[in-house]
Each structure stands twice: as C-alpha cells, then as structure tokens.
Motif scaffolding. Structure first.
Motif, PDB file in Angstrom:
ATOM      1  N   SER A 884      -9.719   8.728   2.493  1.00 40.31           N
ATOM      2  CA  SER A 884     -10.616   8.710   1.338  1.00 40.31           C
ATOM      3  C   SER A 884     -10.986  10.132   0.987  1.00 40.31           C
ATOM      4  O   SER A 884     -11.328  10.926   1.873  1.00 40.31           O
ATOM      5  N   ILE A 885     -10.940  10.455  -0.303  1.00 41.62           N
ATOM      6  CA  ILE A 885     -11.129  11.832  -0.756  1.00 41.62           C
ATOM      7  C   ILE A 885     -12.102  11.836  -1.928  1.00 41.62           C
ATOM      8  O   ILE A 885     -11.983  11.026  -2.860  1.00 41.62           O
ATOM      9  N   GLY A 894      -4.396  17.492  -3.794  1.00 38.15           N
ATOM     10  CA  GLY A 894      -3.090  18.124  -3.952  1.00 38.15           C
ATOM     11  C   GLY A 894      -2.276  18.087  -2.677  1.00 38.15           C
ATOM     12  O   GLY A 894      -1.064  17.832  -2.700  1.00 38.15           O
ATOM     13  N   LEU A 895      -2.941  18.308  -1.548  1.00 32.90           N
ATOM     14  CA  LEU A 895      -2.249  18.270  -0.255  1.00 32.90           C
ATOM     15  C   LEU A 895      -1.685  16.883   0.016  1.00 32.90           C
ATOM     16  O   LEU A 895      -0.550  16.737   0.472  1.00 32.90           O
ATOM     17  N   ALA A 896      -2.483  15.851  -0.295  1.00 33.09           N
ATOM     18  CA  ALA A 896      -2.027  14.487  -0.056  1.00 33.09           C
ATOM     19  C   ALA A 896      -0.816  14.150  -0.926  1.00 33.09           C
ATOM     20  O   ALA A 896       0.161  13.559  -0.452  1.00 33.09           O
ATOM     21  N   ARG A 897      -0.880  14.530  -2.192  1.00 37.39           N
ATOM     22  CA  ARG A 897       0.273  14.255  -3.083  1.00 37.39           C
ATOM     23  C   ARG A 897       1.510  15.004  -2.602  1.00 37.39           C
ATOM     24  O   ARG A 897       2.627  14.473  -2.628  1.00 37.39           O
ATOM     25  N   LYS A 898       1.305  16.226  -2.135  1.00 35.97           N
ATOM     26  CA  LYS A 898       2.438  17.051  -1.706  1.00 35.97           C
ATOM     27  C   LYS A 898       3.139  16.442  -0.495  1.00 35.97           C
ATOM     28  O   LYS A 898       4.348  16.634  -0.306  1.00 35.97           O
ATOM     29  N   THR A 899       2.391  15.699   0.314  1.00 34.98           N
ATOM     30  CA  THR A 899       2.989  15.093   1.512  1.00 34.98           C
ATOM     31  C   THR A 899       3.366  13.635   1.292  1.00 34.98           C
ATOM     32  O   THR A 899       3.658  12.919   2.261  1.00 34.98           O
ATOM     33  N   LEU A 903      -2.286   8.269  -4.636  1.00 35.80           N
ATOM     34  CA  LEU A 903      -3.731   8.317  -4.819  1.00 35.80           C
ATOM     35  C   LEU A 903      -4.174   7.338  -5.888  1.00 35.80           C
ATOM     36  O   LEU A 903      -3.572   7.259  -6.967  1.00 35.80           O
ATOM     37  N   LYS A 904      -5.234   6.575  -5.563  1.00 32.52           N
ATOM     38  CA  LYS A 904      -5.840   5.663  -6.529  1.00 32.52           C
ATOM     39  C   LYS A 904      -7.346   5.821  -6.470  1.00 32.52           C
ATOM     40  O   LYS A 904      -7.921   5.967  -5.385  1.00 32.52           O
ATOM     41  N   MET A 905      -7.991   5.745  -7.644  1.00 31.89           N
ATOM     42  CA  MET A 905      -9.440   5.849  -7.688  1.00 31.89           C
ATOM     43  C   MET A 905     -10.058   4.497  -7.357  1.00 31.89           C
ATOM     44  O   MET A 905      -9.670   3.469  -7.914  1.00 31.89           O
ATOM     45  N   ASP A 906     -11.018   4.497  -6.443  1.00 29.85           N
ATOM     46  CA  ASP A 906     -11.794   3.298  -6.119  1.00 29.85           C
ATOM     47  C   ASP A 906     -13.091   3.377  -6.909  1.00 29.85           C
ATOM     48  O   ASP A 906     -13.999   4.148  -6.562  1.00 29.85           O
ATOM     49  N   ALA A 914      -6.120   7.576  -0.607  1.00 30.42           N
ATOM     50  CA  ALA A 914      -4.764   8.094  -0.428  1.00 30.42           C
ATOM     51  C   ALA A 914      -4.022   7.180   0.543  1.00 30.42           C
ATOM     52  O   ALA A 914      -4.528   6.871   1.619  1.00 30.42           O
ATOM     53  N   THR A 915      -2.825   6.736   0.153  1.00 32.08           N
ATOM     54  CA  THR A 915      -2.060   5.791   0.965  1.00 32.08           C
ATOM     55  C   THR A 915      -0.625   6.259   1.098  1.00 32.08           C
ATOM     56  O   THR A 915       0.018   6.631   0.112  1.00 32.08           O
ATOM     57  N   LEU A 916      -0.134   6.232   2.341  1.00 30.11           N
ATOM     58  CA  LEU A 916       1.265   6.547   2.610  1.00 30.11           C
ATOM     59  C   LEU A 916       1.847   5.407   3.428  1.00 30.11           C
ATOM     60  O   LEU A 916       1.425   5.156   4.561  1.00 30.11           O
TER      61      LEU A 916
END
Length: 918
Positions: A884-885, A894-899, A903-906, A914-916
C-alpha cells in the motif's frame, strides 16, 4: 510500505504490516451462513444434535443438507451443498467417513470457505482411513477452503452464538481460547466452566489436524481481540515449524499455555494410538516450548489457573518470592512447593528486616516466609506487605491467610487489595478455608489479585509465571554480535569433506576426520595425526612432543569400543611402539586383522578444567537437537544436560548453559577461575551453525569438550552420517529455519560505494536504532502513514520483533556498508536501508516494505531491494506480493511500476494498492 492506521494491529508499534483484509479462518469462527451436511431429525444422532445447537443461538443463517429429507425440524432442507441458494461460509459435515471426500469436493466446487468434519473413521482406523484423508487433501488443493478435523467435536464461538459441535451446552462468552485434541476432555471442561462461570472466546476440537493445525489457530487467535490467552491440550504437535513460528510471534502479546499428554513412554504410546500420530521426545518438546515462549504446565487446573494469573498480574522479573503468612505451616508448605518447582525464596535485605522489626511482634519469623503471627489484623498485614514488596530483592509476593479466631479475612483482603497495582511485581493470595473466607476471596478477585485455596498451588503458580518470563526474556534479549555466518568457502569445504566420506560409502568419520570438520567451523581441537605404521607413530610422536596418546584409527571400528581406547602415558619411542603393537593385537583378536588400519597420535592434554559434552542428534518431529552438559565418562550416569533447538545465537546459547547444574561451576567456584563464558557461547553458536548447515550429519558429539579460564578444546569427537540410501528430502529439516545465507551478496551503489545486502539478524538492533536516527519526518510519514516518534520506533519491544524474525514467515533485507570515520556499530558497520517481505497468515502471498535512509536515497538502493524481494518471493514460491502506497509517495509508485507491479487506487482508504502476481 506504511501501516494502515485502521488495521487491527495499527495501535501496536511492533507490527509493520497491513492486515486489513479478511482472514481465511474468519469463515470458521465468524461465519454468516452455515450448512450442516448430514442434518437429520433422528433423536440422539449427531446430525440432529449439531443442528439443534446451530439453531439455538447462532445469529446467522443455517441450511440443513440431506438428500432424502425435504425439511428438517421445520426448516427447508437441500439435497446437496450446490443446491443451497446462498453462498455458504462454513460447512459442518457429519456424514459417514466413506462419503466425506466427495462431500468436501462438492464444497470446494460450491465455493465454501471453510469446513468442520466431525465424522470419525479416518487415519485413527488404519490404512483405509488414511486413504480417505488423502482424497480429502486432493480436493482441498483445488481451492482456498480450510478444514478442521476430521474426527473432532467441532467449533464454538460464544461471542457470535456459533455452536457447531455435538456438545450438550454452549460455552459462556469470555477471553480464553481453549484448543484440544481430545473431544471428551473438551466436553468435561465445558461442564466445569459452566459451573465455575469461566468464559471462552473460542472452543475448538482440532481432531486429526488434516489441514488447519496449531499454527493456523494460534495465528488467528493471536489477532482475535476477544482472546487474551490461548490454552492447549496437546497430544501431538503436527507441523512443528508452523507451531513454533506462530507461537513465538503470538507469545509476545498473549500467553500460550500447554498441557501435553505423553510424558511417559506408556502415555506417549496411548496418545499415538488415540490420534493416529506419532509423538516425539518429551525433553525435546520442552526445549521447543522454551524456544518459542510457550508455558507448559502439568495439570488441567494449572492450565486455567495460569490463564487467570496472567490476565490479572504482571510477570515477575526474577524467581525470588516473598511469602507473607499468619501461620507457620502454610508458609512452609508454600516454600517446599516453590523450591521443588525450581523457584527461590527472596532474601530480605537488612533495611527490610529493620523496617519489619519496627511494627511486628518480637516473635515474628525474622526471615522469609514473613510470619506476622496468628493475631495479625488488617493493618499489620498491610504494613508488612508494603514493606516486604518494596524490597528490590523480591520479585513477587504471596500473601497467605489461615483463618484463626482473631483474623478478619474480608477486612484483611480489603487492605491487601489496595496494593494490587502499587508494585511492578505480581501479588498472589491464598485465603485458606471455605465459607468463612469467601468474602475476602471475592474482594481479592475483584481487585484482580488471583486467589488460591492452598498456598502450595499459589507458590507453583508464581514459579510458572517466572518460567514464562524467563522463556520470553530469551526472545526479547538482544544477543551479542557474533560470527553467525560461515564464510562461504568454509561451508563449501565442509560440504566437500563430508561428501568425500559419503562417496566412499562410509557413515562414520574417524576421530581425526571429525576433528577436521570441527576445525572448519572454528571449533578448536587437540591436534590429531594418523599413523599407519610403528615408525610413523614414533615420528609423529616426536613432532607433536612427548607425552602423547595413541588410539585406534579405523573406518569400521570406533574408538568408543574397548578396542584400543585406553589412553596410555607414552613418554618415549619404546612406549609408542609397545602401544601400537598392543592396539594392533587387540583389534586382531576382537575384530580381525583386516579391521586394523592404524592409530591416531595426539599430545597428552592436561585435564585441568571442566569436561563438557556438546552434541546433536535428530528428532523425527523437530529435526536436529543440540545437547549440552557435563561430559566425560560418567555422562550417562549424572545426566546433567539440557537440550535446545538450533540455530543458536549468543543469548540462546547462554540460556542452554543456564539449564544445567554444571553452569554454576563454570562461573567459578571454590577459588577456581570462571570459564570464558562468552567464548563458550560463541563456540555453541558455531556448533549449531555446523549442525543446521551440514544436513548429512545424523549424529555428532564432542566429549569431552575441555573448558577452563584459558581455553576451550575438543579432546574427542565423533560424527555419524546418514546412510547412503537416505535422500536429502527425507532428512528432517530444522524446526526453526536457519539464517538464509543464500540471500547474502554484495552490490555497488551509483556512487561506487560497496554494500552488503543480507537478511536481518537479531544482533542488528543497535544498528537499526542508528538507522532510524537518520530518517526525516517525511520518510517516516511515507513509511508509516503517520509521523511516529523516534522513541516509539526504536523501543526495544518493537525492534526485537523486527530484528529477531522467523525466516519462514518474513524476510527482511538490510543494506550495510563499512562506516567511515568510526561511525556504525562496534564492528564499524552501518545500515543504509531495510526491505521487508511479510507473509500473510493463511495465504500464499506477502506484503512488501522498503525504507531507505535520507542520506542514501536516490542511490538505487530502493530499486535493488525491491528487485531482490520479488526474487525471494519467487524463490519461496509465493503467488502474489502486494503493498500500500500513499498518493504523495511518487518515488515508491515509480519504483513499484518499474519492478512490474500493477497500481490501483483504493478509494475507500485513499491508497494505491500495488500488486505483483508471480
């Protein structure tokens, strides 16, 4: 990743991870819709009894399922679980055993979230039952459904009116969770509790634990706000790793009290027969309980007494009890019980004795127990309690009232109760008698001072409290910094050394080889050389220096036999030759000439010091177990030894030593210098490292291990390997996961600074304190969703749980460098960043968290930690990683997207999730 302030654990600064989503076992304990499969109207049947229990108080919906009845007890019935018109949370199954696998398969297909299988006739009935369980497990693997049982009484949650059992009555609501492998015991406890007005937050019959085990239940109840303590009747431990992991985490905040059946060999066999599971060594189980902070008691009465005591009084800081009594006999009984249980009487200090002399009659006892005499009134009791409890040499108080003609039990209780929260130490009471003291007992209980009918029971309760404190202290203490990691080449050398022996189809290392293996782990040994001829024995004796010792060297005969095992005082060449020939002749006569391969030659060592034993063997449930104690030739006679589960750190090593009688001598007695205990701790740590890293070792012992103020020296060693036919997968794993050294490696930041990225260790607590001192308010806010004060973030109670982790449940990586200018810890190291992966209870997924020192942000550390955490998640075979961010935390987004995270807004929490998926 910040903590969600609305989550169940947000108020607890020790927890860093989001727990907002529903927990899988909620369907078992807090269902809204329950289906009873096998419901019937037949009087006296399990199907009818369970149905009536569900209808009696449950506030949700109940659906009876029976293919031959259109309705049951006036309620519409359904032919199958698939026909139930609403989504079912919990299915309770009471059909014959042979039908259960198909029923469970239908439940999985219908999306049922949990099941309780009350039906019997499974592994406790032999091979046919085992096959039925195998089929059930196959169905469970097709979906997320959890299952309690089979062969159980069922589950109760009095707080929501759920009685999914065939017990006659419903338990009262309360704050004690009771888990039992015996359904009959559960019903007996239920009857007792209704009479004694004891309430429960959960009442669970575990049955065969085919799916949901102790670890699952402990984790769940650890999070349950209605549960203050967890009581367990145990016959077998099941998944040892899961139990230890859950118990260690929960025992920090809620007492876990266990009564374990099967202490004796006969009782152990009975328990195995009853549950269809094998039990392990009872001494090993005690060691496991100590390691995870669980308190083991000896009776059902103790089980509930201790739940009450822990709920009312603080734990003692030491074992010293002060007894205050108005009668000598009860004080003596309490003293005997205390000492027999391993406790101590507090030695009253001179100022305390002087203060008591000022107001007690001349004939008071002038010692502990403090006998205030039979005519003591409320004020004398109160003043004595105030003075004695203030003595710093006392860790707890036991106040005894024996009714006599001059006593006023109720008034005395009122005065004692006024001190209930005055001192940071426990106060227990024993108001002896019946109706005459009932008023006083009620007063004390209202004041949350536990009362006992007999003083010996109260004394044992205090000792149990101290034992629990002692166990938990081992978890809370920060160990000294030690070399807990093998150098990779040293570990590799040891593995190659062992493999060479296995390639030769041998399972027994010679004494010389055993000592070589110990040396690879930094354990000092007496120099030992091998001679295969008389001349070589003479030459080696000269090189090592006289006097020397010769012993049998053989791959097939151990020196533990009487063949060649006599140590001779060899001071010249003639003596060496004679000893060589004598050993050769003895082997030839006893085992044949082919068995003689030579002798070992080693210097004769002065035995000044203490002869200890240090060893390890395998337990079928807990894997390798470490033994420490008094060694030498009489080790089996004196049996002064203690057990522990590896891996050890310096604190746990000291705890292991403290459990032996020889430990007192090691500290120095009768003018003898103490042994170098820190060095001995470090040796035990390295030995435990050897045990957990070299899994082909079946047994290993050092006996004797010579310990003195000047040195530690392994004089003799023996290593036994597993048979060649044994596969590594068949060897029991350590019950506690060792340090994951495979995740240690170096990396270079953008500015060229070299760092080591490695899993966190308990010894890192001082470094983590310094790390938090480098964080800005913004970094703290983005991490925790609030500006948490530094004093809160670095509290020992919080950091010990962050640094001393279970690597099966969490993986925390630190980025560390050699600090310039003398900064950093005692070894000159400095932590720059921390990344954490925390598994969610009951789900094969984890949450991530990353925090980088403000001084080293934008150096690539965050991305590297995220990359490694996701790779670890893949290595650990997780299905998903989430986090959660905050919206303003653009860097983390940005770091989460890069890896690779999505990302979805709650909108409900104004957070990005952030989910992988892996």
């Amino acid at each position: 990743m910040p903590v969600n302030p609305t989550s169940a654990k947000a108020s607890d600064p020790s927890h860093d991870f989001l727990r907002a989503e529903p927990r899988p076992l909620d369907a078992l304990f807090r269902p809204e819709r329950v289906a009873l499969i096998g419901a019937t109207e037949r009087v006296g049947s399990v199907g009818r009894t369970v149905f009536e229990n569900l209808l009696a108080a449950f506030r949700g919906k109940v659906f009876p399922v029976n293919p031959t009845h259109p309705q049951i007890l006036g309620q519409p019935a359904y032919p199958s679980i698939a026909a139930v018109p609403e989504k079912v949370d919990l299915a309770v199954v009471v059909t014959p055993a042979a039908t259960v696998p198909d029923v469970i398969g239908e439940c999985v297909d219908a999306g049922v979230r949990a099941a309780v299988v009350i039906s019997a006739g499974f592994k406790e009935h032999g091979a046919q039952g085992v096959e039925l369980e195998r089929r059930i497990v196959q169905h469970l693997r097709r979906g997320p459904m959890r299952l309690i049982g089979p062969n159980c009484l069922g589950v109760m949650n009095p707080h929501c009116g759920l009685n999914a059992t065939f017990a006659r009555d419903m338990a009262r609501p309360g704050n004690v969770a009771f888990l039992s492998q015996s359904g009959a015991l559960l019903t007996a406890i239920l009857d007792w509790s209704l009479k004694e007005l004891v309430g429960f937050s959960a009442f669970v019959s575990t049955g065969s634990m085919l799916d949901v085990g102790w670890g699952d239940l402990i984790y769940y109840l650890g999070d349950d706000p209605n549960t203050q303590s967890i009581l367990i009747y145990m016959e077998s431990i099941g998944d040892a790793r899961s139990f230890l992991s859950a118990a260690r985490e929960v025992a920090f905040t809620k007492p876990i009290i266990v009564i374990k059946a099967g202490r004796t060999e006969a009782a152990s066999r009975a328990a195995a027969s009853h549950t269809g599971a094998l039990t392990g060594s009872d001494d090993v189980l005690d060691a496991a309980f100590r390691r995870c902070g669980v308190l083991r008691v000896n009776s059902i009465g103790d089980l509930f007494n201790m739940a009450e005591v822990f709920g009312k009084q603080p734990r003692p800081r030491g074992p010293r009890l002060t007894i205050l009594t108005n009668a000598g006999g009860p004080g003596v009984l309490a003293t005997d019980a205390l000492i027999a249980a391993g406790g101590e009487l507090a030695a009253l200090s001179p100022p305390t004795l002087h203060a008591l002399d000022q107001f007690l009659p001349p004939h008071w006892s002038h010692s502990n127990p403090v006998d205030v005499l039979g005519d003591a009134g409320p004020e004398r009791y109160a003043k004595a309690l105030e003075v004695a409890a203030a003595d710093p040499a006392s860790d707890g108080m036991l106040v005894i009232m024996a009714p006599q003609g001059m006593t006023d039990p109720a008034a005395t209780a009122e005065r004692v109760a006024s001190y209930a929260r005055t001192f940071p130490k426990p106060i227990l009471a024993s108001w002896m008698g019946g109706a005459g003291v009932a008023g006083g007992v009620e007063v004390l209980n209202r004041a949350e001072i536990p009362t006992f009918s007999y003083p010996d029971t109260a004394a044992r309760a205090f000792q149990y409290m101290w034992r629990s404190s002692y166990n938990l202290r081992g978890l809370y203490e920060t160990p000294a910094l030690a070399d807990l990691q093998s150098h990779p080449s040293r570990r590799a050398d040891a593995e190659a050394f062992i493999q060479k022996t296995r390639d030769s189809a041998r399972t027994l290392l010679t004494e010389a080889e055993s000592k070589q293996l110990l040396q690879l782990y930094g354990i000092p040994t007496v120099e030992t050389r091998v001679a295969t001829s008389e001349s070589e024995a003479v030459r080696l004796a000269g090189e090592l220096g006289y006097p020397v010792v010769l012993k049998l060297f053989s791959h097939t005969i151990t020196h533990k036999t009487d063949v060649g095992g006599v140590k001779l005082n060899l001071r010249d060449e003639r003596a060496v030759v004679d000893a060589y020939r004598a050993i050769q002749q003895a082997v030839t006569e006893k085992a044949g000439a082919a068995h003689f391969q030579g002798v070992t030659v080693q210097p004769m060592v002065s035995l000044e010091g203490y002869e200890l034993i240090l060893g390890s063997s395998l337990d079928p449930q807990f894997g390798p177990v470490i033994l420490f104690g008094l060694g030498g030739q009489m080790v089996e006679v004196f049996r002064d030894r203690a057990l522990a589960l590896p891996p050890l750190n310096t604190t746990l090593a000291r705890r292991l030593m403290e459990q032996t009688r020889i430990f007192t001598a090691l500290q120095g007695v009768r003018g003898r210098k103490p042994v170098d205990l820190p060095a001995l701790e470090a040796l035990l740590v390295r030995f435990s490292q050897l045990v957990v890293e070299q899994r082909w070792i079946k047994e290993i012992d050092i006996n004797p291990l010579l310990a003195s103020s000047e040195r530690l020296l392994a004089l003799d060693a023996r290593v036994v390997l597993h048979e060649p036919r044994v596969a590594l997968a068949d060897i029991p794993l350590p019950a506690i996961r060792p340090y994951p050294s495979q995740y240690v490696s170096t990396w270079v930041m953008k500015d060229g600074t070299a760092v080591t990225i490695r899993p966190i260790r308990p010894e890192d607590e001082p470094q983590i304190v310094r790390f938090h001192q480098t964080l800005s308010e913004r970094s703290v806010y983005l991490r925790y969703f609030q500006v948490t004060q530094l004093s809160t973030r670095v509290a020992h109670e919080r950091l010990v749980r962050i640094c001393f982790i279970d690597y099966d449940r969490e993986m925390a990586l630190v980025a560390e460098r050699n600090a310039p200018n003398g900064d950093g810890d005692a070894a000159g190291r400095e932590i720059l960043a921390v990344g954490r992966l925390s598994k969610l209870h009951g789900r094969n997924e984890a949450e991530f968290a990353i925090l980088v020192s403000d001084l080293y942000q934008r150096h690539g550390l965050g991305f590297e930690l995220m990359r490694r955490l996701t790779q670890i998640a893949r290595d650990e075979k997780l299905e998903r990683v989430t986090g959660s961010i905050l919206p303003e935390n653009k860097e983390m987004q940005g770091l989460a997207r890069k890896t690779g995270f999505e990302l979805k807004m709650d909108p409900d929490q104004s957070l990005y999730t952030a989910t992988l998926s892996l």
